[in-house]
Design an enzyme around this catalytic site. Structure first.
Site, mmCIF file in Angstrom:
data_model
loop_
_atom_site.group_PDB
_atom_site.id
_atom_site.type_symbol
_atom_site.label_atom_id
_atom_site.label_comp_id
_atom_site.label_asym_id
_atom_site.label_seq_id
_atom_site.Cartn_x
_atom_site.Cartn_y
_atom_site.Cartn_z
ATOM 1 N N ASP A 175 0.845 -1.189 0.000
ATOM 2 C CA ASP A 175 0.000 0.000 0.000
ATOM 3 C C ASP A 175 0.882 1.241 0.000
ATOM 4 O OD1 ASP A 175 -2.434 -1.439 0.151
ATOM 5 O OD2 ASP A 175 -2.177 -1.672 2.313
ATOM 6 N N ASP B 253 -7.133 -1.301 -4.434
ATOM 7 C CA ASP B 253 -8.177 -0.924 -3.475
ATOM 8 C C ASP B 253 -9.092 0.147 -4.059
ATOM 9 O OD1 ASP B 253 -7.035 -2.650 -1.590
ATOM 10 O OD2 ASP B 253 -5.736 -1.076 -0.800
#
Length: 202
Positions: free
Chosen positions: A146, A180
């Site tokens: 991420d 995401d």
């Protein structure tokens, strides 16, 4: 929309997602020491997600393996949903685009979980190496990369506020990736444009 166009959406998102992750993984050190402030409210910050959304971890020796296998089963189901929606001919483009986005995002994070543990070394205190001889994990035990961080504002809760009164908070505190974003956008389309997405199936 044709199946070819749907697959093209999936491919483009997967490509952008994986290129961004590989770049971040090989050019950023884990945590705040490697942070880049694009603006006061947008930062690039490498972290690695051990489990599900918001860093949730399934406990136990086989927790991570179970999560990865579950993701694989889910992606298979979403892939069939996409194929079936296109083959039915009467499904709306809203639905097909939404499913394509969700499939691409889920598949992008699965690639991390399945492969990254054996092709990267860790990012703690140094830049990670791609195709290293000393990987940080094993098959199906990789960590999801991420990097997108939007701390829009921060402050303290009022003292009278229940449970969190006086505590410091930061909004938006989640750190996420392109996959995401694709999943969230796909789900958002299904929620906001629900009638348009499913009207042909009623």
């Amino acid at each position: 929309m044709s199946l070819r166009k749907a697959y093209l959406i999936v491919f483009i998102i997967l490509l952008v997602d994986q290129l961004s992750k590989i770049y971040i993984k090989t050019n950023f050190v884990y945590g705040e020491s490697g942070q880049i402030d694009v603006t006061s409210w947008f930062k690039i910050l490498l972290i690695e997600n051990e489990g599900m959304a918001w860093g949730t971890v399934i406990p136990g020796l086989y927790g991570k393996l179970f999560l990865t296998v579950f993701r694989l089963v889910a992606v298979t189901g979403i892939g069939y949903w996409l194929w079936d929606s296109v083959e039915r001919k009467h499904s709306s483009n809203y639905l097909i685009v939404a499913i394509s986005l969700i499939l691409a995002g889920a598949f992008g994070n699965i690639i991390d979980s399945v492969f990254y543990g054996v092709i990267f070394d860790d990012s703690y205190g140094h830049l990670a190496t791609l195709f290293t001889e000393k990987p940080y994990g094993t098959w199906f035990h990789g960590k999801v990369v991420d990097m997108l961080y939007f701390p829009l504002f921060e402050g303290n809760w009022p003292e009278w506020f229940p449970f969190w009164g006086g505590q410091h908070f930061k909004f938006f505190n989640a750190i996420f990736n392109i996959a995401d974003v694709a999943i969230s956008t796909g789900v958002g389309i299904l929620i906001v444009f629900n009638k348009k997405a499913f009207h042909h199936q009623h």
